[in-house]
Scaffold this motif. Structure first.
Motif, short mmCIF file in Angstrom:
data_model
loop_
_atom_site.label_atom_id
_atom_site.label_comp_id
_atom_site.label_asym_id
_atom_site.label_seq_id
_atom_site.Cartn_x
_atom_site.Cartn_y
_atom_site.Cartn_z
N ASN A 4 7.80 -2.09 7.18
CA ASN A 4 6.45 -2.56 7.40
C ASN A 4 5.72 -2.75 6.07
OD1 ASN A 4 3.60 -2.62 8.17
ND2 ASN A 4 4.30 -1.94 10.18
N ALA A 5 5.00 -3.86 5.92
CA ALA A 5 4.30 -4.15 4.67
C ALA A 5 3.28 -3.08 4.31
CB ALA A 5 3.63 -5.52 4.76
N VAL A 6 2.74 -2.39 5.30
CA VAL A 6 1.73 -1.37 5.01
C VAL A 6 2.34 -0.21 4.20
CG1 VAL A 6 2.01 0.10 7.06
CG2 VAL A 6 -0.25 -0.20 6.05
N ASP A 7 3.63 0.01 4.34
CA ASP A 7 4.30 1.06 3.57
C ASP A 7 4.20 0.78 2.07
OD1 ASP A 7 5.09 2.42 5.88
OD2 ASP A 7 6.98 1.30 6.01
N TYR A 8 4.41 -0.48 1.70
CA TYR A 8 4.42 -0.85 0.29
C TYR A 8 3.01 -0.95 -0.28
CZ TYR A 8 5.10 -3.52 -4.00
OH TYR A 8 5.07 -3.93 -5.30
N PHE A 9 2.13 -1.63 0.41
CA PHE A 9 0.81 -1.92 -0.15
C PHE A 9 -0.18 -0.76 -0.05
CE2 PHE A 9 2.51 -6.17 0.40
CZ PHE A 9 2.13 -6.78 -0.78
N LEU A 10 0.06 0.16 0.86
CA LEU A 10 -0.92 1.22 1.07
C LEU A 10 -0.31 2.62 1.00
CD1 LEU A 10 -3.76 2.10 1.68
CD2 LEU A 10 -3.42 1.46 4.07
N ASP A 11 0.59 2.93 1.91
CA ASP A 11 1.10 4.31 2.01
C ASP A 11 1.85 4.75 0.75
OD1 ASP A 11 -0.03 4.24 4.48
OD2 ASP A 11 1.85 4.11 5.59
N ARG A 12 2.49 3.81 0.08
CA ARG A 12 3.23 4.14 -1.14
C ARG A 12 2.32 4.78 -2.19
NH1 ARG A 12 4.05 0.68 -5.81
NH2 ARG A 12 2.98 -0.97 -4.65
N HIS A 13 1.10 4.26 -2.34
CA HIS A 13 0.19 4.79 -3.35
C HIS A 13 -0.23 6.22 -3.03
CE1 HIS A 13 0.14 0.89 -5.16
NE2 HIS A 13 -0.43 0.32 -4.10
N VAL A 14 -0.44 6.48 -1.75
CA VAL A 14 -0.82 7.83 -1.33
C VAL A 14 0.34 8.79 -1.61
CG1 VAL A 14 -1.58 9.27 0.59
CG2 VAL A 14 -2.40 6.91 0.41
N ALA A 15 1.55 8.37 -1.25
CA ALA A 15 2.74 9.22 -1.46
C ALA A 15 2.99 9.50 -2.93
CB ALA A 15 3.96 8.55 -0.84
N GLU A 16 2.61 8.56 -3.80
CA GLU A 16 2.83 8.72 -5.24
C GLU A 16 1.68 9.43 -5.94
OE1 GLU A 16 3.63 4.78 -6.61
OE2 GLU A 16 5.64 4.69 -5.70
N SER A 230 -1.12 -4.16 -4.62
CA SER A 230 0.28 -4.05 -5.06
C SER A 230 0.43 -3.12 -6.25
CB SER A 230 0.86 -5.42 -5.39
OG SER A 230 0.28 -5.95 -6.58
N VAL A 231 -0.66 -2.92 -7.02
CA VAL A 231 -0.59 -2.08 -8.22
C VAL A 231 -1.57 -0.91 -8.16
CG1 VAL A 231 0.24 -3.94 -9.70
CG2 VAL A 231 -2.23 -3.57 -9.47
N GLY A 232 -2.31 -0.78 -7.06
CA GLY A 232 -3.28 0.31 -6.95
C GLY A 232 -4.58 0.03 -7.66
N ALA A 233 -4.96 -1.24 -7.80
CA ALA A 233 -6.23 -1.61 -8.43
C ALA A 233 -7.34 -1.67 -7.38
CB ALA A 233 -6.08 -2.96 -9.14
N GLU A 234 -8.56 -2.00 -7.84
CA GLU A 234 -9.71 -2.05 -6.94
C GLU A 234 -10.22 -3.48 -6.81
OE1 GLU A 234 -13.99 0.25 -6.12
OE2 GLU A 234 -13.08 0.32 -8.11
#
Length: 512
Positions: A4-16, A230-234
């Motif tokens: 799911n695209a939400v894993d990459y664009f959103l949840d990944r940043h929280v996990a990292e 994609s990079v955790g910017a605002e």
């Protein structure tokens, strides 16, 4: 990307461990902000609310939502639940919303309170809508507020999805008629951020992005959502109309490092800044798409800000820009070169490749291509030819490998047996110091032959007869004696789509 695209664009940043970074903030005094962790929770609550409301996987959820914090909450919440979000142009008429709601068979409608009056009749007439969610404080009869919809919803699971599952739809801007539903898959989002976002825009985690192009527009969706995420910017969100005044005010107050505009706005903003001066703000990067950027505007913007505009071309069907100028490699008056990851070619009317110096229709191949149009099989077949997508744009390839925009396929016409590019004539006109905007279409003379006619918006009122004669001579000197407009009509504004594209088909109808 697998899943799911939400894993990459959103949840990944929280996990990292980046969950406390801000993802979005609202401009113009709103002062609402949301972190990546908060957005993950809120989108998961939306997903739970959709399930609780009986909206099944693969059902469509129409989004008539302004650029506000709730937009990413709803968009990613739908994708998390496997429901297909369909962001809609916020500036359409009731009759068009009626067509879209019927065409998409949307089971759910999210709507900003300010937009309810224009969509109410279409929503009431829909036989498919099961849920209407109003973003505001007072829900009309038969609807619920967004707060009530998500109340007491614990964050739920994210559905498993493949790269090729349909993730969302966008409706084309309708520059030549009724909009078409364009279906995009999960992998398309990452494809654009890996190519244009990373390799041309060069977006970084410490960037702040302001896109005047709205989120419902494919260009704006990449600029203001997927590229920064994609990079955790605002990203800065503004729910109002992007005028030159509001654009300068937001840049000055919010201090974005990246600004994303369209040629019409750049032209009007240049005219404003030439009168009042440039604020003391540094922009790292500026980009443009939607229509080709006139050479004169790009040069003036650089003189004012000290930064180039990276002009490029994209489409709803390809999701974002696939042909562009790049940092350190800008030639104004061209659309640049293929973005890494994309291939392009020019073909004539018989499908034969056209070489340097020739004129042909632009075809593009890349991973972000749409999965086709919804419910328009014939149109899908003529646009999506195997791995290649027809853009409907006419281009010329230079010996140096750059592509020069000549106009839409439907906009080109011949004068004395020679092809005329409306855009070439328009570029000549807007380089005149009195002209703000110009559009050129064919009109027939007394003998029934097609000749150029220009519709012009002036910077300031003047002697129209004298200026008309001056402009005709000016174009003759600039681009050729047979290309000058035989008729010039001065107007207050030009018909445009909400994304800033000139609707030349309306001017053609008037000229005829």
């Amino acid at each position: 990307m697998t899943g799911n695209a939400v894993d990459y664009f959103l949840d990944r940043h929280v996990a990292e461990g980046w969950g406390d970074r801000f993802a979005f903030r609202e401009a113009a005094g709103k002062k609402r902000r949301i972190t990546y962790a908060q957005l993950a929770d809120r989108s998961a609550c939306v997903a739970t609310a959709l399930r609780r409301g009986g909206i099944p996987r693969e059902a469509r959820a129409a989004m008539l939502v302004l650029d506000q914090i709730e937009f990413p909450e709803i968009f990613w919440g739908c994708i998390r639940a496997g429901v297909i979000p369909v962001p809609l142009n916020t500036l359409l008429a009731t009759s068009v919303y009626d067509v879209i709601l019927k065409d998409s068979r949307a089971a759910c409608l999210f709507v900003s309170e300010e937009l309810w009056p224009v969509v109410e009749e279409a929503a009431r007439n829909s036989e498919y809508l099961e849920q209407i969610v109003l973003i505001g404080s007072n829900a009309p009869e038969g609807a619920v507020t967004f707060d009530a919809f998500t109340e007491s919803c614990e964050p739920g699971e994210t559905v498993t999805a493949s790269d090729d599952d349909t993730a969302f739809w966008l409706y084309s801007s309708g520059s030549t008629g009724q909009p078409k539903g364009v279906r995009h898959v999960h992998a398309s989002l990452k494809a654009t951020s890996d190519t244009y976002g990373a390799q041309v825009l060069g977006i970084q985690p410490d960037d702040t992005v302001y896109s005047a192009a709205k989120l419902f527009f494919a260009y704006g969706l990449g600029n203001a959502m997927t590229f920064p995420m994609s990079v955790g910017a605002e990203s800065i969100l503004f729910n109002g109309r992007p005028t030159p005044d509001s654009t300068v005010e937001i840049i000055e107050a919010e201090k974005p490092s990246i600004f994303c505009g369209v040629p019409t706005l750049y032209a009007a903003t240049v005219a404003l800044l030439e009168r009042q001066g440039v604020p003391g703000v540094t922009l790292r990067r500026c980009i443009s798409a939607g229509e080709a950027l006139p050479e004169e505007i790009g040069k003036k913007w650089h003189d004012l800000w000290g930064v180039d505009i990276l002009d490029g071309v994209g489409s709803t069907e390809m999701l974002h820009i696939f042909l562009s100028n790049a940092p350190g490699d800008v030639v104004y008056g061209t659309s640049g070169k293929p973005v890494p990851g994309y291939e392009v070619r020019l073909v004539d009317e018989d499908g034969v490749d056209v070489g340097p110096g020739g004129l042909g229709e632009l075809l593009v191949r890349g991973a972000s291509a749409a999965d086709g149009y919804w419910n328009k099989r014939d149109k899908s077949r003529t646009t999506f030819e195997g791995e290649w997508t027809r853009t409907g744009d006419k281009y010329e390839l230079t010996e140096g490998g750059r592509f020069v925009y000549c106009g839409r396929t439907d906009d080109m016409f011949k004068v004395s047996g020679i092809w005329v590019s409306p855009f070439e004539v328009e570029q000549a006109l807007v380089s005149h110091p009195s002209v703000l905007e110009a559009a050129v279409v064919p009109a027939r003379d007394g003998e029934g032959l097609e000749k150029p006619k220009a519709y012009i918006v002036l910077k300031e009122a003047g002697d129209s007869d004298a200026l008309s004669a001056d402009l005709k001579d000016y174009v003759k000197d600039k681009v050729g004696k047979w290309k000058y407009p035989r008729w010039i009509e001065f107007v207050d504004d030009l018909p445009k789509t909400a994304t800033g594209k000139i609707q030349r088909f309306k001017l053609r109808e008037e000229a005829c």
